[in-house]
Structures are given as structure tokens and as C-alpha cells.
Write an enzyme that holds these catalytic residues in place. Sequence first.
Site, PDB file in Angstrom:
ATOM      1  N   ASP A   1       8.840 -34.136-111.255  1.00  0.00           N
ATOM      2  CA  ASP A   1       6.473 -34.740-111.004  1.00  0.00           C
ATOM      3  C   ASP A   1       6.972 -34.070-112.882  1.00  0.00           C
ATOM      4  O   ASP A   1       7.917 -34.020-113.903  1.00  0.00           O
ATOM      5  CB  ASP A   1       6.508 -32.999-110.346  1.00  0.00           C
ATOM      6  CG  ASP A   1       6.430 -33.223-109.088  1.00  0.00           C
ATOM      7  OD1 ASP A   1       7.123 -34.843-108.083  1.00  0.00           O
ATOM      8  OD2 ASP A   1       6.436 -31.974-108.681  1.00  0.00           O
TER       9      ASP A   1
ATOM     10  N   TYR B   1      18.093 -26.200-109.308  1.00  0.00           N
ATOM     11  CA  TYR B   1      17.329 -26.087-110.697  1.00  0.00           C
ATOM     12  C   TYR B   1      17.174 -24.444-111.048  1.00  0.00           C
ATOM     13  O   TYR B   1      17.241 -24.394-110.380  1.00  0.00           O
ATOM     14  CB  TYR B   1      16.012 -26.389-109.377  1.00  0.00           C
ATOM     15  CG  TYR B   1      15.345 -28.238-109.395  1.00  0.00           C
ATOM     16  CD1 TYR B   1      14.965 -28.642-110.007  1.00  0.00           C
ATOM     17  CD2 TYR B   1      16.396 -28.456-107.869  1.00  0.00           C
ATOM     18  CE1 TYR B   1      14.411 -29.979-109.166  1.00  0.00           C
ATOM     19  CE2 TYR B   1      16.036 -29.829-108.188  1.00  0.00           C
ATOM     20  CZ  TYR B   1      14.594 -30.442-108.601  1.00  0.00           C
ATOM     21  OH  TYR B   1      14.934 -31.639-108.163  1.00  0.00           O
TER      22      TYR B   1
END
Length: 248
Positions: free
Chosen positions: A51, A109
Site C-alpha cells: 500500500d 513482514y
Amino acid sequence: MRYFIDISYKGTSYHGWQIQKNAHTLQAEIENALFRLLGVQTPIMASGRTDAGVHAKQQIAHFDTAEAIDVEQLKYRLNRFFARDIVINSIVEVKPDAHARFDATERAYEYYVNQSKNPFLQELSYYLPKPLNVDLMNQAASKLLGVQDFESFSKVKTDVNNFICNITRAEWQIENDSLVFHVTANRFLRGMVRALVGTLLEVGLEKITVEDFKKIIEQKDRTAAGDAAPPKGLFLSKVTYPSSLYSN
């Protein structure tokens, strides 16, 4: 010929990975560079979208060429072409049917929380100057492990067939001046990591209990979970593939 390209980037100045009209995106930047250097339109497919404002220590994408290329020369030329917020780490030949998105077996992540004001970390971590109970956060994070439905942590409007993910690592660690959440899974839903972090921080702030967190998972309802943490603290850190995909 098909190649995997290993990319690191600071996402602060970009509206995410995927090409969008009238927006500065990483995919568009890299495809434009490949066109300029190779002389033909060269679409790329990434392991997944990040994003706006999200960073990557390792993003993998694939692209095709009609003929074999000098990968070291292309890597050198791309790195001269890009601004300092994009770096090409490597380009390697892979099997013709290797796919950066569908063949990835694991993605990892990291999310960085900074509790001391630091001008050098403003764009790379979430500044949260409040006491956090890290033990409780790790107790809650342990509830994420295994194959489960994570609809509570997915963006509502998404085109997936199911919300099942297999999380193999989920833990908070203190690293230097930061508190870092490490999470690894076979796949992630849209907005999932930031929603997980935002909800785990509510546990750390003792706004909700570990049992409350477990119930949020079971509810399969995004409105039950906490707000998404800001994008600037999130890094895609590693993408893993079977060794059989590589040509050599």
C-alpha cells in the site's frame, strides 16, 4: 526468458506498488525504467502489492524478455536510473513458468514501533510514546499461529475466495531503539498486517485482553478488530520460493 528481480524500496513517496491512473507508483517507475533501458514495454508481476507509504526490504517481481540479457549490466543500469529510494539487489533467470506471486511459499513482514522521538525514524516507524506491555502483546500474537480464518483483519472490499492463512511466526522483539513485530505466513490478506499490529497494540496498551484478542479472531468481522496501524512502519522483508524455480 523469464527473470526474477529483487527490489528494495522506501515507499514514502509512492502511492503503493500497483499502477494507478494519475499516481506515482513503484510498478510504473520500474516498468518505465525497463522500457527505457530495454527498448520494449516490459510488464512486471510482483509477489504482492504494498500500500501507499509501505516499504520493502525484499520485493520480488518477474518479467520476460525475448532474448537472454546481461543481468549484472541491467542491474547496474537500473540502479543508476532510479532515485535513492529504489534499489535493485539482484536479477536472476528462472524457469519460464515461474511466477512471482503464485509460486511464493512464504512472505515475511516487519512492523516498527518507535517509542522515543527520533527524527531519523519518522518515515520508517510508528511513533507511539506510551507504555506497552510487550509480554501481553506476545501472548496475543501466539494466538495467530497456525491455519486460521483471518477475516477480522482483512479489508472489507477484497476479491479473495477465502480468508484462510497459515501464520508460522508472530512475535514482538526489541531491536535497538525499536519494537518490531515479525510475522510470516504463506499468504496475507489486504491490510492484514497493519490491522494485526493495530489490534495487538490495543493489547499492549491494555485496552483489550489477550482473551478479547482471541475472540476477535473468532468473530471474523473487521469491525471487531482495532484500527490499522500507519503504513510508514511496515516493511515487506522477505519472499521465499522453491529452489526448483531457478534455472541454475
